[in-house]
Design a protein around this motif. Structure first.
Motif, PDB file in Angstrom:
ATOM      1  N   GLU A  64      -4.013 -10.535  -4.229  1.00  0.00           N
ATOM      2  CA  GLU A  64      -4.685  -9.924  -3.156  1.00  0.00           C
ATOM      3  C   GLU A  64      -5.911 -10.385  -2.902  1.00  0.00           C
ATOM      4  O   GLU A  64      -6.903 -10.824  -3.820  1.00  0.00           O
ATOM      5  CB  GLU A  64      -4.921  -8.408  -3.683  1.00  0.00           C
TER       6      GLU A  64
ATOM      7  N   LEU B 155      -4.842  -6.643 -10.189  1.00  0.00           N
ATOM      8  CA  LEU B 155      -4.371  -7.462  -8.814  1.00  0.00           C
ATOM      9  C   LEU B 155      -3.022  -7.955  -8.691  1.00  0.00           C
ATOM     10  O   LEU B 155      -2.566  -8.415  -7.928  1.00  0.00           O
ATOM     11  CB  LEU B 155      -5.429  -8.644  -8.878  1.00  0.00           C
TER      12      LEU B 155
ATOM     13  N   LYS C 271      -9.894  -3.090 -10.622  1.00  0.00           N
ATOM     14  CA  LYS C 271      -8.643  -3.126  -9.915  1.00  0.00           C
ATOM     15  C   LYS C 271      -7.681  -3.979 -10.728  1.00  0.00           C
ATOM     16  O   LYS C 271      -7.978  -5.115 -11.243  1.00  0.00           O
ATOM     17  CB  LYS C 271      -8.986  -3.965  -8.789  1.00  0.00           C
TER      18      LYS C 271
ATOM     19  N   VAL D 115      -9.965 -10.064  -1.837  1.00  0.00           N
ATOM     20  CA  VAL D 115     -11.012  -9.020  -1.989  1.00  0.00           C
ATOM     21  C   VAL D 115     -12.171  -9.527  -1.284  1.00  0.00           C
ATOM     22  O   VAL D 115     -12.496 -10.815  -1.276  1.00  0.00           O
ATOM     23  CB  VAL D 115     -11.286  -8.925  -3.741  1.00  0.00           C
TER      24      VAL D 115
ATOM     25  N   SER E 223     -16.564  -8.256  -4.616  1.00  0.00           N
ATOM     26  CA  SER E 223     -16.200  -8.923  -5.899  1.00  0.00           C
ATOM     27  C   SER E 223     -17.446  -9.470  -6.400  1.00  0.00           C
ATOM     28  O   SER E 223     -17.057 -10.002  -7.525  1.00  0.00           O
ATOM     29  CB  SER E 223     -14.985 -10.015  -5.592  1.00  0.00           C
TER      30      SER E 223
ATOM     31  N   ASP F  29       0.905  -1.350  -0.115  1.00  0.00           N
ATOM     32  CA  ASP F  29      -0.051   0.011   0.109  1.00  0.00           C
ATOM     33  C   ASP F  29       0.870   1.283   0.095  1.00  0.00           C
ATOM     34  O   ASP F  29       0.513   2.410  -0.195  1.00  0.00           O
ATOM     35  CB  ASP F  29      -0.956   0.111   1.261  1.00  0.00           C
TER      36      ASP F  29
ATOM     37  N   VAL G 223      -6.806   1.402 -13.933  1.00  0.00           N
ATOM     38  CA  VAL G 223      -8.154   1.524 -13.328  1.00  0.00           C
ATOM     39  C   VAL G 223      -9.016   2.721 -13.980  1.00  0.00           C
ATOM     40  O   VAL G 223      -8.463   3.654 -13.910  1.00  0.00           O
ATOM     41  CB  VAL G 223      -7.727   1.557 -11.693  1.00  0.00           C
TER      42      VAL G 223
END
Length: 161
Positions: A73, A142, A140, A75, A80, A37, A108
């Motif tokens: 990742e 991923l 997104k 979700v 999702s 992040d 994105v």
């Protein structure tokens, strides 16, 4: 393990997209955390375990997950459920650009149509274009650029509406 091997391990973990890797050997304990992040910042802790007495043979630990297994990742299910997941059809290295000097295929928020190229996956020196199976909007990405991917690993989330 010398400093060069530790540096190579840090570079590999940063490229793989893994968020945390722990490695314990006879007298060294290493934890590498990447700030996924925080845009690629990584923190490394190297701890030398004192070797005063011989270590008793312990039962073998459970195998550590490979870097490729940890790049996906998670979700939340409710988020999702309305999105379509585009998965990798092959094992290889994921690239968002056709070449280093070109712009990325999709970002994105990009609207895509069925058949649009989303990325390339390099496998055995062949670059395979991965095309969209659905029309919609990229929600997104991923996987990080230049990361190894496994077969059937989620690459993109697409909002088909």
């Amino acid at each position: 393990m010398d400093i060069k091997e530790i540096q190579n391990l840090i570079k590999f973990v940063a490229k793989s997209g893994a968020s945390e890797v722990k490695l314990e050997m006879d007298d060294i304990k290493i934890t590498i955390r990447t700030g996924s992040d925080d845009k690629g910042d990584s923190t490394t802790y190297v701890q030398q375990i004192p070797m005063n007495a011989p270590m008793a043979q312990a039962a073998p630990a459970a195998p550590q997950p490979t870097a490729a297994e940890t790049t996906v990742e998670k979700v939340p299910v409710d988020e999702s459920s309305k999105y379509v997941t585009i998965k990798s059809p092959i094992i290889g290295t994921f690239y968002r650009k056709p070449s280093p000097d070109k712009p990325v295929f999709v970002e994105v928020g990009t609207s895509i149509a069925e058949g649009d190229v989303l990325c390339v996956i390099e496998a055995m020196k062949l670059f395979n274009e991965i095309e969209s199976e659905v029309s919609g909007k990229i929600v997104k990405v991923l996987v990080d650029d230049s990361s190894p991917v496994e077969f059937d690993q989620p690459l993109f989330l697409v909002d088909p509406s």
